[in-house]
Design an enzyme around this catalytic site. Sequence first.
Site, PDB file in Angstrom:
ATOM      1  N   ASN A  10       0.216   4.425   7.591  1.00  0.00           N
ATOM      2  CA  ASN A  10       0.014   3.468   6.464  1.00  0.00           C
ATOM      3  C   ASN A  10      -1.699   4.740   6.092  1.00  0.00           C
ATOM      4  O   ASN A  10      -2.591   3.583   6.878  1.00  0.00           O
ATOM      5  CB  ASN A  10      -0.123   2.780   6.476  1.00  0.00           C
ATOM      6  CG  ASN A  10      -0.447   1.964   5.504  1.00  0.00           C
ATOM      7  OD1 ASN A  10      -0.439   2.228   4.150  1.00  0.00           O
ATOM      8  ND2 ASN A  10       0.844   0.274   4.629  1.00  0.00           N
ATOM      9  N   LYS A  17      -4.072   4.002   9.889  1.00  0.00           N
ATOM     10  CA  LYS A  17      -3.313   2.745  10.274  1.00  0.00           C
ATOM     11  C   LYS A  17      -2.137   3.375  10.811  1.00  0.00           C
ATOM     12  O   LYS A  17      -1.269   4.333  10.279  1.00  0.00           O
ATOM     13  CB  LYS A  17      -2.687   0.650   9.821  1.00  0.00           C
ATOM     14  CG  LYS A  17      -2.377   0.669  10.917  1.00  0.00           C
ATOM     15  CD  LYS A  17      -1.700  -0.980  10.160  1.00  0.00           C
ATOM     16  CE  LYS A  17      -1.060  -1.976  11.812  1.00  0.00           C
ATOM     17  NZ  LYS A  17      -0.611  -2.897  11.406  1.00  0.00           N
ATOM     18  N   ARG A  98       3.314   6.675   3.881  1.00  0.00           N
ATOM     19  CA  ARG A  98       3.434   5.958   2.746  1.00  0.00           C
ATOM     20  C   ARG A  98       2.895   6.184   1.483  1.00  0.00           C
ATOM     21  O   ARG A  98       1.393   6.973   2.274  1.00  0.00           O
ATOM     22  CB  ARG A  98       2.311   4.595   3.053  1.00  0.00           C
ATOM     23  CG  ARG A  98       2.608   3.607   2.130  1.00  0.00           C
ATOM     24  CD  ARG A  98       2.021   2.600   1.996  1.00  0.00           C
ATOM     25  NE  ARG A  98       1.283   1.434   0.584  1.00  0.00           N
ATOM     26  CZ  ARG A  98       0.709   0.802   0.338  1.00  0.00           C
ATOM     27  NH1 ARG A  98      -0.629   0.413   1.027  1.00  0.00           N
ATOM     28  NH2 ARG A  98       0.570   0.452  -0.466  1.00  0.00           N
ATOM     29  N   ASP A 154       5.917   3.531  -2.549  1.00  0.00           N
ATOM     30  CA  ASP A 154       5.686   2.185  -3.485  1.00  0.00           C
ATOM     31  C   ASP A 154       6.243   2.822  -4.621  1.00  0.00           C
ATOM     32  O   ASP A 154       6.241   1.041  -5.029  1.00  0.00           O
ATOM     33  CB  ASP A 154       3.732   2.338  -3.702  1.00  0.00           C
ATOM     34  CG  ASP A 154       3.360   1.478  -1.797  1.00  0.00           C
ATOM     35  OD1 ASP A 154       4.428   0.961  -1.750  1.00  0.00           O
ATOM     36  OD2 ASP A 154       2.159   1.283  -1.868  1.00  0.00           O
ATOM     37  N   HIS A 214       2.824 -10.297  -4.200  1.00  0.00           N
ATOM     38  CA  HIS A 214       1.900  -9.459  -2.546  1.00  0.00           C
ATOM     39  C   HIS A 214       0.333  -9.533  -3.462  1.00  0.00           C
ATOM     40  O   HIS A 214      -0.394  -9.214  -4.042  1.00  0.00           O
ATOM     41  CB  HIS A 214       2.457  -7.943  -2.663  1.00  0.00           C
ATOM     42  CG  HIS A 214       2.030  -6.837  -1.523  1.00  0.00           C
ATOM     43  ND1 HIS A 214       2.114  -6.715  -0.460  1.00  0.00           N
ATOM     44  CD2 HIS A 214       0.604  -7.024  -0.971  1.00  0.00           C
ATOM     45  CE1 HIS A 214       1.474  -5.841   0.172  1.00  0.00           C
ATOM     46  NE2 HIS A 214       0.136  -6.273  -0.377  1.00  0.00           N
ATOM     47  N   GLY A 216      -3.657  -9.057  -1.892  1.00  0.00           N
ATOM     48  CA  GLY A 216      -4.329  -9.525  -0.717  1.00  0.00           C
ATOM     49  C   GLY A 216      -5.442  -8.825  -1.448  1.00  0.00           C
ATOM     50  O   GLY A 216      -5.448  -9.021  -3.292  1.00  0.00           O
ATOM     51  N   SER A 217      -5.989  -7.353  -0.991  1.00  0.00           N
ATOM     52  CA  SER A 217      -7.259  -7.141  -1.797  1.00  0.00           C
ATOM     53  C   SER A 217      -6.629  -6.155  -3.373  1.00  0.00           C
ATOM     54  O   SER A 217      -7.476  -6.347  -4.175  1.00  0.00           O
ATOM     55  CB  SER A 217      -8.115  -5.823  -0.720  1.00  0.00           C
ATOM     56  OG  SER A 217      -8.695  -6.198   0.364  1.00  0.00           O
ATOM     57  N   GLY A 218      -5.346  -5.491  -2.721  1.00  0.00           N
ATOM     58  CA  GLY A 218      -5.010  -4.940  -4.107  1.00  0.00           C
ATOM     59  C   GLY A 218      -3.579  -6.556  -4.172  1.00  0.00           C
ATOM     60  O   GLY A 218      -3.024  -6.434  -3.653  1.00  0.00           O
ATOM     61  N   GLU A 403       5.402  -3.123   6.152  1.00  0.00           N
ATOM     62  CA  GLU A 403       5.397  -1.900   5.437  1.00  0.00           C
ATOM     63  C   GLU A 403       5.822  -0.952   6.449  1.00  0.00           C
ATOM     64  O   GLU A 403       6.702  -0.355   5.834  1.00  0.00           O
ATOM     65  CB  GLU A 403       4.232  -1.842   4.680  1.00  0.00           C
ATOM     66  CG  GLU A 403       4.361  -2.795   2.552  1.00  0.00           C
ATOM     67  CD  GLU A 403       2.307  -2.125   3.174  1.00  0.00           C
ATOM     68  OE1 GLU A 403       2.483  -2.460   1.325  1.00  0.00           O
ATOM     69  OE2 GLU A 403       1.372  -2.348   3.809  1.00  0.00           O
TER      70      GLU A 403
END
Length: 415
Positions: A10, A17, A98, A154, A214, A216-218, A403
């Site tokens: 990812n 990650k 991803r 995505d 969802h 998050g920061s995005g 994910e």
Amino acid sequence: MTRKSILSVNAGSSSIKITFYTFEKTPKVIADAQVSGITAPPAKLKYTLGDKKREEEELKEPVNTPQGAFKLLLEHCFKDSDLLDVTSSDDLAYICHRIVHGGDFESSAVINNETYHQLEQLEDLAPLHNYSALEIVRLCRKELPNVQSVTFFDTSFHKTLPPYVTTYPIDQEIAKSNKLRKYGFHGISYSFILRSVAEYLNKPVDKTNLIALHIGSGASMCAIKDGKSIDTSMGLTPLAGLPGATRSGDIDPSLVFHYTSEAGKLSPASTKEMHISTAEEILNKKSGWKALTGTTDFSQIGVEDPATPQHKLAFDILVDRIVGFVGNYFVKLDGQVDAMVFAGGIGEKSVLLRKVVVEKSRSLGFGIDATANDKGLSGRQTVVDITAKSEIAKRVLICQTDEQYEMAFNCFQSH
């Protein structure tokens, strides 16, 4: 097959990650590792091997490229004498990547010369979002040619969006030639959320209706009807919809041209490989709650006693935009909603955000249990019910999305 592991990768703009999984129907985590701070030194390494080993260190040598971070992570894992299941690339069955923007890809794709060329063409459509991941795909093709790479997009989850949702009211000849339409994002996460929540509710996936968040920061949201995406807040790129840590979210399209006369010119942040306009940089990197508060850390913003009026304003803006989409999607689902689901780093952790959003959605029948909400997720729970204790309250859930796992799960199912 002697190879028994799947590697999920990812790649973000500032972090990489990787997670190793067993190659089986229900993949199990073997180890995971992450390098963060690639664009904001000093870079940090986190490494976890089951319950045996947890490491966190600040890296002494600079790591400033996605490829450099990925190579460092692989080397760190392969050299760990305690990691017996994965000692080299020979132990890998597949590498799952991803990719944020998949264009017209409707499902995962095995990387070969043809699909790789198609992905290269997508870089112009999504330079900010695909660059890091494709750099690692390139590296794997060159240095790990014996391991098959599979890309997961995505955008693929949203292939079921109807034309009246995906079509922008602009010249259609230009729109089609330049692939200008709504695509939607966070689809790998929504796939995991849908499957996990349907199982939790003991319902077939194709009979499950959700308003999924969802955050998050995005941040994005999705309306899911009978297991299919029928609308989502992001659009041609992840910039549309909700504001994020550094993204503006929906704005008047003319705003950026009033903001600066340089909007259409290349940003100084552009490189030979990645062309970014000044407008893209401003709206993706210099907006959101960082522009309002000076911080990207939502834990400083989503608090009962905000530090400044600007912190409260940033929180109120996000809540307002979320609630607007809740109402929109509730109508599109004809009120037949099995659950409102909070996921993503902020959705899973912010007690206050969940509380305020649900309270503002009370006219639609949603209610929250304060004690359950305060407790939130614990341990290895995937789904937690925080619905008000009432027979008529509509379900409110938290889902710990994953994910990495979703890619490994689908990789085994399809290969």
